[in-house]
Design an enzyme around this catalytic site. Structure first.
Site, PDB file in Angstrom:
ATOM      1  N   ASP A 121       0.825  -1.195   0.000  1.00 13.49           N
ATOM      2  CA  ASP A 121       0.000   0.000   0.000  1.00 13.49           C
ATOM      3  C   ASP A 121       0.867   1.256   0.000  1.00 13.49           C
ATOM      4  OD1 ASP A 121      -2.188  -1.619   0.130  1.00 13.49           O
ATOM      5  OD2 ASP A 121      -2.495  -1.383   2.291  1.00 13.49           O
ATOM      6  N   ARG A 122       0.275   2.353  -0.408  1.00 18.17           N
ATOM      7  CA  ARG A 122       1.006   3.628  -0.450  1.00 18.17           C
ATOM      8  C   ARG A 122       1.588   3.980   0.910  1.00 18.17           C
ATOM      9  NH1 ARG A 122      -1.482   9.444  -2.561  1.00 18.17           N
ATOM     10  NH2 ARG A 122       0.376  10.694  -2.144  1.00 18.17           N
TER      11      ARG A 122
END
Length: 332
Positions: free
Chosen positions: A201-202
């Site tokens: 994920d970011r």
């Protein structure tokens, strides 16, 4: 790999936070995490991409090269002959004539995985010396011209890069919205086109592998191979002994049951938890803790397939050595 109590990194004292529970109020757990892969909380690191963001486009590749660590200045050439002799025969029969099977040739060219190559061959999308070849066991001879459409396929040098991903970088090769991608971190590392294996994920940090070895990428991402992944999770409040046991025994989420391979409290305040898991389901670690009412403040992947972050600071990258690649390819 196990260390006596008192010598492990998370046995050392931690600074108290005013908003955290006092020692007498902290839950008591029966075990602590003795395995490698977890780090004590330290002072927040300065952003590693600040200079990168300010640099003009032409200087970014040079800046990314400064992120390189390790023994190799360029992607090494790996010789897997000894490993194939030792391990490949356990998986599939070894060719005696030294020629390369067509599906392996296509995979080595970085087009796709060996399984996907079988589909291209079967549907007549591959030509050799101008003739369509649909024979699944066909072997490529030296000098053969292998094409996919108009593209000539040449087995390229395999590249394996390990990145310690910072926050706010997305795991994709490009982004139409102009956000930072992990490809910026390794710009100029090699001429071959490499791709991330799986996703982070970011807001998730930690280990990410990039390669042009489609066959290896498929193997690492397939859940049946139980590739080890260890995460360090910082929560918004101490985890209770009851919730700890619930996670350890397994939970039922909206997309099915999930049970970690191992679970442990990393810090004395019970706000940092270590979890070992092999599932690759979307946001699985965050969803485990969110299902019990916790907010994940930080999520860091510290171990992936036996690879760790030793001597690889946040935002830096390095080439894998031959021994590491062999372990991944044969799941040793």
């Amino acid at each position: 790999d196990f260390k006596p109590r008192g010598e492990r990194s998370f046995d050392k004292p931690f600074d108290k936070r005013d908003d955290r529970a006092e020692r007498d109020d902290r839950p008591v757990f029966k075990k602590s995490f003795d395995k490698e892969g977890f780090e004590p909380r330290t002072e927040k690191r300065p952003r590693t991409n600040e200079s990168f963001e300010k640099a003009p486009q032409k200087d970014r590749a040079k800046d990314a090269q400064r992120r390189r660590v390790g023994e190799f200045e360029e992607a090494p050439r790996y010789n897997f002959k000894r490993a194939e002799e030792q391990y490949a025969k356990k998986i599939q029969p070894k060719d005696d004539d030294g020629l390369v099977r067509l599906n392996k040739y296509i995979a080595n060219a970085g087009l796709c995985s060996r399984r996907e190559a079988d589909g291209l061959i079967e549907t007549g999308q591959i030509t050799i010396n101008g003739k369509v070849v649909t024979e699944m066991g066909y072997k490529v001879n030296p000098g053969d011209v292998v094409k996919y459409g108009n593209r000539v396929l040449n087995p390229e040098k395999m590249v394996y890069i390990l990145v310690n991903k910072p926050k706010d970088y997305i795991t994709t090769t490009d982004d139409p919205e102009g956000r930072h991608t992990v490809m910026e971190l390794i710009a100029g590392a090699c001429t071959e086109r490499i791709y991330p294996v799986g996703r982070l994920d970011r807001n998730t940090t930690g280990l990410l592998l990039l390669t042009n070895d489609g066959e290896l990428a498929e193997k690492l991402m397939h859940p049946s191979n139980n590739v080890q992944k260890i995460y360090q999770v910082e929560l918004d409040k101490p985890i209770t002994a009851e919730d700890f046991e619930k996670i350890k025994e397994g939970l039922e989420l909206e997309d099915g049951p999930i049970k970690p391979d191992d679970l442990a409290v990393v810090t004395p305040d019970a706000m940092v938890v270590g979890i070992e898991i092999h599932s690759g389901r979307n946001r699985i670690v965050r969803r485990i803790f969110e299902s019990l009412g916790y907010e994940v403040l930080k999520l860091d992947r510290t171990v992936y397939g036996g690879l760790n972050k030793k001597e690889l600071p946040r935002g830096k990258w390095r080439f894998l050595n031959e021994k590491e690649v062999v372990k991944l390819k044969y799941l040793l």
